[in-house]
Design an enzyme around this catalytic site. Structure first.
Site, PDB file in Angstrom:
ATOM      1  N   ASN A  76      -5.283   2.670 -13.153  1.00 24.19           N
ATOM      2  CA  ASN A  76      -4.364   1.663 -12.604  1.00 24.19           C
ATOM      3  C   ASN A  76      -2.936   2.159 -12.766  1.00 24.19           C
ATOM      4  O   ASN A  76      -2.641   2.943 -13.668  1.00 24.19           O
ATOM      5  CB  ASN A  76      -4.527   0.345 -13.369  1.00 24.19           C
ATOM      6  CG  ASN A  76      -3.627  -0.764 -12.834  1.00 24.19           C
ATOM      7  OD1 ASN A  76      -3.427  -0.886 -11.616  1.00 24.19           O
ATOM      8  ND2 ASN A  76      -3.063  -1.564 -13.723  1.00 24.19           N
TER       9      ASN A  76
ATOM     10  N   HIS B 150       0.965   0.648 -13.301  1.00 22.07           N
ATOM     11  CA  HIS B 150       1.671  -0.589 -13.672  1.00 22.07           C
ATOM     12  C   HIS B 150       3.166  -0.304 -13.742  1.00 22.07           C
ATOM     13  O   HIS B 150       3.577   0.708 -14.315  1.00 22.07           O
ATOM     14  CB  HIS B 150       1.144  -1.092 -15.022  1.00 22.07           C
ATOM     15  CG  HIS B 150       1.741  -2.397 -15.425  1.00 22.07           C
ATOM     16  ND1 HIS B 150       1.339  -3.601 -14.881  1.00 22.07           N
ATOM     17  CD2 HIS B 150       2.738  -2.692 -16.289  1.00 22.07           C
ATOM     18  CE1 HIS B 150       2.074  -4.569 -15.400  1.00 22.07           C
ATOM     19  NE2 HIS B 150       2.922  -4.048 -16.260  1.00 22.07           N
TER      20      HIS B 150
ATOM     21  N   ILE C 234      -8.130  -9.493 -11.114  1.00 21.14           N
ATOM     22  CA  ILE C 234      -8.603  -8.922 -12.378  1.00 21.14           C
ATOM     23  C   ILE C 234     -10.104  -8.703 -12.265  1.00 21.14           C
ATOM     24  O   ILE C 234     -10.861  -9.627 -11.964  1.00 21.14           O
ATOM     25  CB  ILE C 234      -8.247  -9.852 -13.558  1.00 21.14           C
ATOM     26  CG1 ILE C 234      -6.715  -9.911 -13.677  1.00 21.14           C
ATOM     27  CG2 ILE C 234      -8.869  -9.344 -14.857  1.00 21.14           C
ATOM     28  CD1 ILE C 234      -6.207 -10.871 -14.724  1.00 21.14           C
TER      29      ILE C 234
ATOM     30  N   GLY D  91       0.790  -1.237   0.000  1.00 25.95           N
ATOM     31  CA  GLY D  91       0.000   0.000   0.000  1.00 25.95           C
ATOM     32  C   GLY D  91       0.819   1.282   0.000  1.00 25.95           C
ATOM     33  O   GLY D  91       0.326   2.322   0.452  1.00 25.95           O
ATOM     34  N   SER D  92       2.052   1.216  -0.534  1.00 30.67           N
ATOM     35  CA  SER D  92       2.826   2.471  -0.551  1.00 30.67           C
ATOM     36  C   SER D  92       2.224   3.478  -1.523  1.00 30.67           C
ATOM     37  O   SER D  92       2.294   4.684  -1.285  1.00 30.67           O
ATOM     38  CB  SER D  92       4.301   2.197  -0.867  1.00 30.67           C
ATOM     39  OG  SER D  92       4.450   1.723  -2.172  1.00 30.67           O
TER      40      SER D  92
HETATM   41  C1  GRF Z   1       3.439  -1.342  -7.544  1.00 31.14           C
HETATM   42  O1  GRF Z   1       4.687  -1.570  -8.154  1.00 31.14           O
HETATM   43  C2  GRF Z   1       2.359  -1.282  -8.589  1.00 31.14           C
HETATM   44  O2  GRF Z   1       2.760  -0.672  -9.781  1.00 31.14           O
HETATM   45  C3  GRF Z   1       2.092  -2.744  -8.838  1.00 31.14           C
HETATM   46  O3  GRF Z   1       2.149  -3.314  -7.537  1.00 31.14           O
HETATM   47  C4  GRF Z   1       3.006  -2.534  -6.704  1.00 31.14           C
HETATM   48  C5  GRF Z   1       2.206  -2.132  -5.492  1.00 31.14           C
HETATM   49  O4  GRF Z   1       2.984  -1.550  -4.496  1.00 31.14           O
HETATM   50  N1  GRF Z   1       0.866  -2.920  -9.560  1.00 31.14           N
HETATM   51  P1  GRF Z   1       2.288  -0.869  -3.228  1.00 31.14           P
HETATM   52  O5  GRF Z   1       1.339  -1.885  -2.614  1.00 31.14           O
HETATM   53  O6  GRF Z   1       1.565   0.364  -3.695  1.00 31.14           O
HETATM   54  O7  GRF Z   1       3.426  -0.546  -2.300  1.00 31.14           O
END
Ligand code: GRF
Length: 193
Positions: free
Chosen positions: A112, A114, A97, A20-21
């Site tokens: 989203n 990615h 998904i 959840g960063s």
């Molecule tokens: C991030 O790299 C995001 O792009 C990918 O999963 C990771 C999630 O990290 N889909 P966080 O939970 O937000 O720290």
């Protein structure tokens, strides 16, 4: 995105599965004057997701659904999101998904993030695949969600240079730091701000 910011901020839900960063950075951004959104809801498919602690810390409503029965979980989710007047959804490390039915319900209102320069390296294990292919650059992308995986219209991207010493962990960290800046910028862009 066809939403007017008006006086009130756009009520937004963030979907997570893990650390959840990105949720943390979106909450921080949402509390600034320039943010057109407020974070009013957190959804997780994983009751042990560390990111759920941010919902607690910032007193944000949350819902955990296991998605074992996807249709049932999504239907529950749709009604809880409607009940909470959620107008926009930010997927942030959400590992499930979503169905066509769900996406259509929030058409044009789901974003989203990615960790690659889409359309390259859709799907999982991006850093590992990028390094195996000896790419010189990778990065991250914020895009609208459509019914095809990691394929919706791109809003913003950030390029990151790969060094010879990078491992998938070090590259992941570098990209994640950029993700935290990119998501708020992409949100501003969707509102023409
Ligand atoms: C991030 O790299 C995001 O792009 C990918 O999963 C990771 C999630 O990290 N889909 P966080 O939970 O937000 O720290």
């Amino acid at each position: 995105m066809g939403l007017s910011t008006g006086y009130n901020k756009i009520r937004t839900a963030v979907f997570i599965s893990g650390t959840g960063s990105n949720l943390k950075s979106l909450i921080k951004f949402s509390k600034t004057n320039k943010s057109p959104i407020s974070i009013d809801f957190v959804v997780s498919n994983n009751s042990k997701a560390k990111g759920l602690n941010y919902a607690k810390k910032f007193k944000i409503n949350k819902k955990v659904l296991n998605f074992q029965n996807k249709k049932l979980s999504e239907n529950k989710l749709i009604s809880v999101l409607i009940k909470n007047n959620i107008e926009m959804i930010c997927l942030a490390g959400f590992m499930k998904i979503l169905s066509k039915n769900f996406i259509k319900k929030f058409k044009g209102k789901i974003l989203n993030i990615h960790p690659s320069l889409l359309p390259k390296y859709k799907g999982l294990n991006t850093h590992e695949r990028v390094l195996n292919n000896r790419e010189k650059f990778s990065g991250c992308t914020v895009h609208f969600v459509n019914t095809r995986l990691d394929s919706g219209k791109i809003i913003l991207q950030k390029k990151v240079r790969i060094s010879k010493k990078d491992t998938d962990t070090s590259l992941g960290k570098k990209i994640l730091a950029q993700e935290h800046k990119l998501y708020p910028k992409a949100i501003l862009k969707t509102f023409n701000l």
